[in-house]
Design an enzyme around this catalytic site. Structure first.
Site, PDB file in Angstrom:
ATOM      1  N   GLU A  25      24.383  21.182  65.024  1.00  0.00           N
ATOM      2  CA  GLU A  25      23.381  20.660  65.957  1.00  0.00           C
ATOM      3  C   GLU A  25      23.889  20.701  67.396  1.00  0.00           C
ATOM      4  O   GLU A  25      23.102  20.857  68.332  1.00  0.00           O
ATOM      5  CB  GLU A  25      23.012  19.225  65.568  1.00  0.00           C
ATOM      6  CG  GLU A  25      22.400  19.089  64.178  1.00  0.00           C
ATOM      7  CD  GLU A  25      21.172  19.959  63.978  1.00  0.00           C
ATOM      8  OE1 GLU A  25      20.433  20.191  64.964  1.00  0.00           O
ATOM      9  OE2 GLU A  25      20.948  20.415  62.844  1.00  0.00           O
ATOM     10  N   HIS A  28      22.830  23.978  68.969  1.00  0.00           N
ATOM     11  CA  HIS A  28      21.457  23.943  69.471  1.00  0.00           C
ATOM     12  C   HIS A  28      21.374  23.137  70.765  1.00  0.00           C
ATOM     13  O   HIS A  28      20.718  23.539  71.737  1.00  0.00           O
ATOM     14  CB  HIS A  28      20.534  23.311  68.425  1.00  0.00           C
ATOM     15  CG  HIS A  28      20.361  24.125  67.178  1.00  0.00           C
ATOM     16  ND1 HIS A  28      20.066  25.463  67.196  1.00  0.00           N
ATOM     17  CD2 HIS A  28      20.420  23.762  65.866  1.00  0.00           C
ATOM     18  CE1 HIS A  28      19.963  25.905  65.943  1.00  0.00           C
ATOM     19  NE2 HIS A  28      20.176  24.894  65.127  1.00  0.00           N
TER      20      HIS A  28
END
Length: 680
Positions: A25, A28
């Site tokens: 994550e 991202h």
């Protein structure tokens, strides 16, 4: 103390999984921020939200209650959203001034995800996968720079009776030099076998003790019914070092007590009969042959204890026979071990496999033949055939077999081999190693000896045994007794149960019989003239730590390893589609968490390696072209780049709904499968 170790291991496992997800994550998040995207939430763990850790600028940093996932929520990702939700709490900016509690209109918001260029969105979507691959490479490189990861050589530690390796002629102690020209470790061997395609034949080149030239063996892996992956049925190699926790376990048929005592970590260096010469040992297979040769006599075992290393023991080939006074060495005398028997003769089943070029094959025996007489004796006990054949090496044996309702007399000459082969899997048939054939032993009682354990338990000819419950007697009061339960059939054999009864002292053995409501308790008793070669020695798996590599070598190997993990994943998907690999190869969150827990309890090096392995697999899974995974979203973005404008909603909606349905169905399936395989 055990509770603290358990809790700490669980914490390490959770932290390991969470770190892999966090790293994904983070990729991202960083690319989104770099491209000016308005990030609403950065979450470690799936909803429901457990706690909001803090808020910085527009982003909530939260912890979800399910630590097996995570997400980065960017403005504009909500289907049909036209305006961001209002703030639920008053916030201040970096200067302490009140912030607006209403976000600007989504359509004109410069930080909305869909307002970024298609190339920026591609970078953001692929960043998580790239970060996971980089993490995997980094973990592997650190492991190889530090060194210490355990690796087993490609030595055959045992051959499953009747399996593909057995039929091809592979033997215990064979050293696999290459498979299809590729030099291998034992881990490589398993990988190549599991990746093999339907009907693919692998070319094994092996070195065999006593043979001057390498031997080439074609082996075709077969799909294992239990594990649902291709197997050739070989066991890990063992060393001459005794097991750390329990180096010796007295078999129930041992005649008397050993003279001397083993210690954890002892390395066996010599062995021989009490009244004969000691033999220097290089491999555990030399030890096994010696124990088999003198199975009816006491045997001297010389162990190296204390400061002696494996390397020093291997080079000490010219040492004089040792005794207890030799520095660093101890001598233990092991008495012989008799088979324990139930006093019942079971039905001989058909021959299921022959070893290539074996005496049985050369004599004309065929799969499906049923042995009905041994040297004219029709009342033989099938369980004693391996020992009876081993006692007649160099002689001719006449076997009477039933083939297509016709009896045939065939002459066969046994060669050197094991008088008893360990049942390495629950469905093992009985192996007559000196003849090179295996046959089933059906769990139907043909005869019961007078005043035998079976007779006293009330068992009778014609009884059909349906199962066994073996309670393994604990060696001390603190250890909980182990229970092994078998239901006889295609997955479990009487041979496996019988082998267990020879190796481990039983607290109780209960047989279930067809037509009887209650199990029958029976305790096997030693047989005077039938000797079991194994004597309770618990040998460790033969593994050695990989030495530390230089930085360049470590990263080169890490890159190769990463490419191998990625290739392996897609190969297994192909084999799954072909039916060569079953769905048991799909691991869900429960089994992944369990594996993470298991590796967390080994050592940091193995744990770090597994984190790298999971990270790369997470990258590959996420980049599969299935909406709403990153790979599916990338397909839509590629379509947008080619078309020059976003794909119509009608083109995206159906694949997305189908992808969501498929992923939910797959998650439900693997959760159920994980639960059944882990807890039942």
């Amino acid at each position: 103390m055990d509770t603290l170790i358990f809790v700490w291991t669980v914490i390490k496992a959770i932290l390991g999984i969470s770190f892999v997800i966090f790293w994904h994550e983070l990729g991202h998040f960083l690319l989104a921020k770099w491209n000016g995207v308005y990030v609403k939430t950065f979450s470690i763990g799936f909803p429901p939200r457990l706690v909001r850790l803090f808020r910085y600028k527009e982003t909530d940093y939260v912890l979800g209650s399910v630590p097996l996932g995570g997400y980065v929520h960017m403005l504009g990702e909500d289907e049909g959203q036209t305006e961001p939700p209002p703030e639920t709490e008053s916030e201040t900016d970096a200067e302490g001034q009140p912030r607006s509690n209403i976000e600007p209109s989504l359509a004109n918001h410069p930080g909305a995800f869909f307002n970024k260029s298609v190339w920026a969105r591609m970078a953001i979507i692929s960043a998580g996968v790239v970060m996971n691959v980089l993490l995997g490479i980094a973990c592997f490189a650190i492991v190889y720079m530090v060194g210490g990861r355990l690796q087993a050589p490609a030595i055959v530690g045992g051959v499953g009776a009747g399996g593909p390796a057995y039929r091809a002629g592979l033997k215990t102690g064979d050293v696999v030099q290459s498979i299809d020209g590729e030099r291998v470790t034992f881990e490589d061997l398993n990988r190549i076998v599991i990746h093999s395609g339907p009907d693919q034949v692998l070319r094994f080149v092996v070195d065999r003790p006593g043979e001057a030239e390498p031997i080439e063996l074609p082996i075709r892996p077969e799909r294992d019914a239990l594990e649902e992956v291709p197997k050739i049925r070989v066991a890990l190699p063992r060393s001459l070092e005794l097991f750390q926790q329990d180096p010796f376990l007295a078999p129930p048929g041992m005649v008397g007590e050993p003279e001397g005592q083993f210690a954890p970590g002892d390395r066996i260096v010599q062995a021989g009969p009490v009244d004969g010469e000691l033999q220097d040992l290089r491999t555990p297979y030399e030890l096994e042959r010696l124990l088999d040769q003198y199975r009816d006599q006491p045997v001297r075992i010389v162990v190296e204890r204390g400061s002696g290393s494996s390397a020093e023991a291997d080079t000490d080939t010219d040492a004089e026979p040792a005794d207890a006074s030799t520095s660093g060495r101890e001598t233990i005398i092991l008495p012989p071990v008799r088979f324990v028997d139930f006093g019942m003769r079971l039905q001989t089943g058909p021959i299921t496999a022959l070893r290539a070029s074996s005496p049985a094959e050369q004599a004309g025996l065929e799969p499906g033949d049923v042995i009905v007489a041994f040297n004219g004796d029709r009342d033989f006990d099938p369980m004693r055939l391996p020992s009876m054949a081993a006692d007649r090496v160099g002689e001719s044996i006449e076997l009477t077999v039933l083939r297509d309702e016709e009896e045939l007399n065939l002459t066969v000459e046994p060669v050197e081999g094991e008088s008893w082969s360990s049942a390495i899997s629950p469905d093992s048939p009985l192996n007559i190693d000196t003849l090179g054939l295996v046959f089933r032993v059906e769990p139907t009682i043909v005869a019961v000896a007078d005043d035998s354990p079976a007779a006293r338990a009330g068992l009778k000819p014609g009884d059909e045994l349906t199962g066994l419950r073996f309670t393994w007697k604990a060696q001390d009061e603190e250890t909980e007794a182990r229970v092994e339960e078998l239901t006889f059939g295609p997955g479990n054999s009487w041979v496996y149960a019988f082998d267990w009864a020879q190796r481990y002292p039983a607290q109780s053995i209960e047989l279930t019989v067809a037509g009887r409501d209650q199990p029958v308790a029976v305790t096997p008793e030693p047989v005077d003239d039938w000797f079991f070669p194994a004597r309770g020695l618990q040998l460790q798996i033969d593994v050695a730590p990989i030495p530390p590599l230089s930085v360049s070598e470590a990263f080169q190997r890490a890159g190769t390893e990463t490419l191998g993990v990625i290739t392996s994943f897609y190969t297994l998907l192909q084999r799954l589609a072909e039916g060569q690999v079953g769905t048991k190869g799909l691991s869900g969150p429960i089994r992944i968490a369990k594996a993470m827990y298991d590796f967390a309890g080994v050592n940091f090096i193995e744990f770090l390696y597994f984190i790298g392995f999971i990270s790369i697999n997470l990258a590959v899974v996420n980049f599969l072209p299935i909406p709403p995974l990153d790979g599916g979203r990338m397909v839509f973005l590629i379509g947008e780049a080619v078309r020059g404008r976003p794909l119509p909603d009608s083109w995206q909606a159906l694949p997305t709904y189908l992808g969501i349905f498929f992923l939910l169905a797959l998650m439900v399936f693997v959760l159920i499968q994980d639960t059944l395989l882990t807890f039942f």
